[in-house]
Design a protein around this motif. Structure first.
Motif, PDB file in Angstrom:
ATOM      1  N   LEU A 254      38.100  28.216  33.113  1.00  0.00           N
ATOM      2  CA  LEU A 254      39.532  27.930  33.043  1.00  0.00           C
ATOM      3  C   LEU A 254      40.323  28.960  33.838  1.00  0.00           C
ATOM      4  N   GLY A 255      40.011  30.237  33.632  1.00  0.00           N
ATOM      5  CA  GLY A 255      40.734  31.292  34.333  1.00  0.00           C
ATOM      6  C   GLY A 255      40.578  31.192  35.837  1.00  0.00           C
ATOM      7  N   GLY A 256      39.356  30.900  36.294  1.00  0.00           N
ATOM      8  CA  GLY A 256      39.115  30.763  37.721  1.00  0.00           C
ATOM      9  C   GLY A 256      39.841  29.587  38.332  1.00  0.00           C
ATOM     10  N   ASN A 257      39.805  28.439  37.658  1.00  0.00           N
ATOM     11  CA  ASN A 257      40.480  27.243  38.168  1.00  0.00           C
ATOM     12  C   ASN A 257      41.996  27.398  38.141  1.00  0.00           C
ATOM     13  N   LEU A 258      42.515  28.044  37.096  1.00  0.00           N
ATOM     14  CA  LEU A 258      43.959  28.261  37.003  1.00  0.00           C
ATOM     15  C   LEU A 258      44.439  29.159  38.132  1.00  0.00           C
ATOM     16  N   ALA A 259      43.650  30.196  38.443  1.00  0.00           N
ATOM     17  CA  ALA A 259      44.009  31.106  39.534  1.00  0.00           C
ATOM     18  C   ALA A 259      43.992  30.387  40.876  1.00  0.00           C
ATOM     19  N   ASN A 260      43.031  29.492  41.071  1.00  0.00           N
ATOM     20  CA  ASN A 260      42.991  28.715  42.308  1.00  0.00           C
ATOM     21  C   ASN A 260      44.182  27.772  42.425  1.00  0.00           C
ATOM     22  N   TRP A 261      44.661  27.309  41.279  1.00  0.00           N
ATOM     23  CA  TRP A 261      45.740  26.321  41.249  1.00  0.00           C
ATOM     24  C   TRP A 261      47.120  26.947  41.442  1.00  0.00           C
ATOM     25  N   ILE A 262      47.437  27.982  40.653  1.00  0.00           N
ATOM     26  CA  ILE A 262      48.792  28.554  40.697  1.00  0.00           C
ATOM     27  C   ILE A 262      48.819  29.995  41.194  1.00  0.00           C
ATOM     28  N   GLY A 263      47.656  30.558  41.500  1.00  0.00           N
ATOM     29  CA  GLY A 263      47.606  31.936  41.967  1.00  0.00           C
ATOM     30  C   GLY A 263      47.229  32.902  40.856  1.00  0.00           C
ATOM     31  N   SER A 264      46.616  34.006  41.232  1.00  0.00           N
ATOM     32  CA  SER A 264      46.115  34.972  40.250  1.00  0.00           C
ATOM     33  C   SER A 264      47.235  35.655  39.473  1.00  0.00           C
ATOM     34  N   LYS A 265      48.331  35.985  40.153  1.00  0.00           N
ATOM     35  CA  LYS A 265      49.399  36.739  39.495  1.00  0.00           C
ATOM     36  C   LYS A 265      50.027  35.950  38.347  1.00  0.00           C
ATOM     37  N   SER A 267      48.704  33.428  36.822  1.00  0.00           N
ATOM     38  CA  SER A 267      47.655  33.160  35.831  1.00  0.00           C
ATOM     39  C   SER A 267      47.497  34.320  34.862  1.00  0.00           C
ATOM     40  N   ILE A 268      47.544  35.539  35.384  1.00  0.00           N
ATOM     41  CA  ILE A 268      47.388  36.729  34.540  1.00  0.00           C
ATOM     42  C   ILE A 268      48.458  36.764  33.456  1.00  0.00           C
ATOM     43  N   LEU A 306      40.940  35.784  31.327  1.00  0.00           N
ATOM     44  CA  LEU A 306      41.676  36.743  32.158  1.00  0.00           C
ATOM     45  C   LEU A 306      40.851  37.290  33.316  1.00  0.00           C
ATOM     46  N   SER A 307      39.561  37.495  33.118  1.00  0.00           N
ATOM     47  CA  SER A 307      38.767  38.228  34.099  1.00  0.00           C
ATOM     48  C   SER A 307      38.753  37.634  35.508  1.00  0.00           C
ATOM     49  N   PRO A 308      38.568  36.311  35.702  1.00  0.00           N
ATOM     50  CA  PRO A 308      38.546  35.792  37.081  1.00  0.00           C
ATOM     51  C   PRO A 308      39.833  36.056  37.872  1.00  0.00           C
ATOM     52  N   PRO A 309      41.018  35.711  37.331  1.00  0.00           N
ATOM     53  CA  PRO A 309      42.224  36.029  38.103  1.00  0.00           C
ATOM     54  C   PRO A 309      42.452  37.533  38.252  1.00  0.00           C
ATOM     55  N   GLN A 310      42.044  38.314  37.254  1.00  0.00           N
ATOM     56  CA  GLN A 310      42.206  39.760  37.343  1.00  0.00           C
ATOM     57  C   GLN A 310      41.341  40.348  38.450  1.00  0.00           C
ATOM     58  N   GLN A 311      40.092  39.908  38.524  1.00  0.00           N
ATOM     59  CA  GLN A 311      39.195  40.388  39.580  1.00  0.00           C
ATOM     60  C   GLN A 311      39.706  39.957  40.955  1.00  0.00           C
ATOM     61  N   VAL A 365      47.965  43.113  22.389  1.00  0.00           N
ATOM     62  CA  VAL A 365      47.963  42.244  23.570  1.00  0.00           C
ATOM     63  C   VAL A 365      49.326  42.266  24.265  1.00  0.00           C
ATOM     64  N   ILE A 366      50.398  42.429  23.504  1.00  0.00           N
ATOM     65  CA  ILE A 366      51.724  42.562  24.128  1.00  0.00           C
ATOM     66  C   ILE A 366      51.753  43.797  25.029  1.00  0.00           C
ATOM     67  N   ILE A 367      51.095  44.866  24.599  1.00  0.00           N
ATOM     68  CA  ILE A 367      50.990  46.056  25.448  1.00  0.00           C
ATOM     69  C   ILE A 367      50.266  45.700  26.741  1.00  0.00           C
ATOM     70  N   ALA A 368      49.224  44.872  26.631  1.00  0.00           N
ATOM     71  CA  ALA A 368      48.507  44.405  27.820  1.00  0.00           C
ATOM     72  C   ALA A 368      49.441  43.630  28.737  1.00  0.00           C
ATOM     73  N   PHE A 369      50.291  42.806  28.158  1.00  0.00           N
ATOM     74  CA  PHE A 369      51.249  42.017  28.947  1.00  0.00           C
ATOM     75  C   PHE A 369      52.221  42.920  29.696  1.00  0.00           C
ATOM     76  N   ILE A 370      52.688  43.964  29.005  1.00  0.00           N
ATOM     77  CA  ILE A 370      53.610  44.919  29.637  1.00  0.00           C
ATOM     78  C   ILE A 370      52.919  45.625  30.801  1.00  0.00           C
ATOM     79  N   CYS A 371      51.669  46.013  30.604  1.00  0.00           N
ATOM     80  CA  CYS A 371      50.908  46.671  31.675  1.00  0.00           C
ATOM     81  C   CYS A 371      50.745  45.738  32.877  1.00  0.00           C
ATOM     82  N   ALA A 372      50.502  44.463  32.609  1.00  0.00           N
ATOM     83  CA  ALA A 372      50.360  43.488  33.688  1.00  0.00           C
ATOM     84  C   ALA A 372      51.668  43.332  34.456  1.00  0.00           C
ATOM     85  N   VAL A 373      52.771  43.279  33.740  1.00  0.00           N
ATOM     86  CA  VAL A 373      54.085  43.156  34.388  1.00  0.00           C
ATOM     87  C   VAL A 373      54.360  44.371  35.267  1.00  0.00           C
TER      88      VAL A 373
END
Length: 394
Positions: A254-265, A267-268, A306-311, A365-373
């Protein structure tokens, strides 16, 4: 999908099984080796710690070696480690064998990711990485019930003999079907140090770490969660773990296909945000077992998405240092597992309510979201070494 990617994904399943497969058979191992269950539990914690450190270090030390040759050598060491475990007469000997398998597994998994990134065209890279993540996630989440099943039938040592046999199969497939993969440009130590100072990617690693920490704050205590809220027996608990595992395996794709569809950023952010929401909803779904199972499946799917779009994002951000950063991202994942388990245990001890672990996990996980932003908001690094040693992964 490229057959070479499938082979590498199969190898990651074999390699990933070693880490958590002992989780469900610790009492049996402890009894056979005459140690306490707490002492036997060090077989998991030491493995994770060694894995987190060994990946980046070994990747740096072996940077000049052709990738296929390195993969085969490392798989041979992995085989030896499992054979040592099978014949181990004492707990100390088992621990030494675990260190050997952990070091080799750390290098094999990051090699699977980096080789995949090199042999697949950029437009299909995220999807290909998703297959590798499916291999990793399936081995981690399905390893526990598989270990219990094999141990009940043949004894705990046979688990590691079986993994050793599977590693022979992976060795043969890699030998015959994967072509030589050049090691790429060799970066000087100073450039690698600069790569580690790239704040954009550092916050990406932190996002991975806190995402897994939030996940394991709850998942590490899923059994008491199910017992407390639904009074389930071992049969139904096993079914819940199995359903979660199936969903988690699909999460990588799912993560890999979503990243291909809308982009990794995008998707994350979507994956981390949705994951936090699911954890917050989880305690309120326990009024109905059917509703809970639906939420459980969403939780499982998102846990490894998360891992496919993150990588892919890491590769895009700093191509020249992507190998070392892919390894560091796997280290962040391992640290997240350890940290999350610790947080969950602390929450359980302080509140005496296993249900509250889900809310705390959501906050993490919200902390993870903040780090991603933060990572996504930092401008693309203009580090000199990227320009000088840029690697074409296409």
């Amino acid at each position: 999908m490229d057959f070479r990617v499938i082979i590498l994904a199969i190898s990651t399943i074999t390699v990933g099984l070693v880490e958590l497969i002992v989780g469900g058979i610790l009492p049996i191992i402890a009894d056979d080796l005459n140690v306490s269950i707490g002492t036997a539990g060090q077989l998991i914690s030491v493995y994770a710690l060694v894995f987190a450190i060994a990946g980046p270090v070994l990747l740096s030390l072996t940077v000049k070696i052709e990738r296929k040759k390195l993969y085969l050598y490392t798989m041979a060491v992995f085989f030896v480690g499992n054979i040592m475990t099978f014949f181990s007469p004492t707990f100390t000997f088992v621990m030494i064998a675990r260190v050997i398998t952990s070091m080799s597994a750390a290098l094999l998994i990051v090699l699977s990711l980096t080789i995949t990134a090199r042999i697949v065209d950029a437009p299909r890279r995220a999807k290909a990485l998703g297959y590798i993540v499916m291999g990793i996630s399936s081995s981690l989440v399905l390893g526990v019930p598989l270990g219990i099943l094999i141990t009940n039938a043949f004894g705990w040592r046979s688990v590691f003999l079986g993994i050793a046999v599977l590693s022979i199969g992976s060795f043969i497939l890699i030998f015959f079907y994967l072509e030589k993969v050049p090691s790429g440009e060799v970066q000087p130590l100073s450039a690698q140090i600069k790569a580690l100072a790239n704040k954009k990617i550092v916050f990406a690693h932190l996002a991975t770490m806190f995402m897994l920490a939030g996940h394991y704050t709850v998942y590490a205590y899923l059994t008491p969660f199910l017992e407390t809220n639904f009074s389930l027996n071992q049969y139904w608990i096993s079914i819940c773990y199995f359903l979660f595992g199936i969903a988690a395996v699909g999460g990588g794709a799912l993560g890999g296909n979503l990243a291909n569809w809308i982009g990794s950023k995008k998707s994350i952010l979507i994956i981390i945000g949705a994951f936090a929401l699911v954890l917050f909803i989880l305690p309120y779904s326990t009024f109905s077992f059917t509703v809970f199972i639906v939420i459980l499946m969403f939780w499982g799917t998102l846990s490894w998405a998360l891992s496919p779009p993150q990588q892919d994002y890491i590769i895009q951000t700093d191509p020249a240092s992507s190998d070392i950063h892919q390894s560091l991202n796997n280290s962040a994942l391992q640290i997240g597992i350890a940290v999350g388990s610790g947080i969950g245990g602390f929450v359980l001890g302080q509140t005496d309510s296993v249900t509250s672990t889900a809310t705390v996990g959501g906050v993490v996980v919200i902390i993870a979201f903040i780090c991603a932003v933060i990572s996504l908001s930092i401008g693309r690094s203009k580090m000199k070494h990227v320009k000088e040693t840029s690697v074409d992964y296409q």
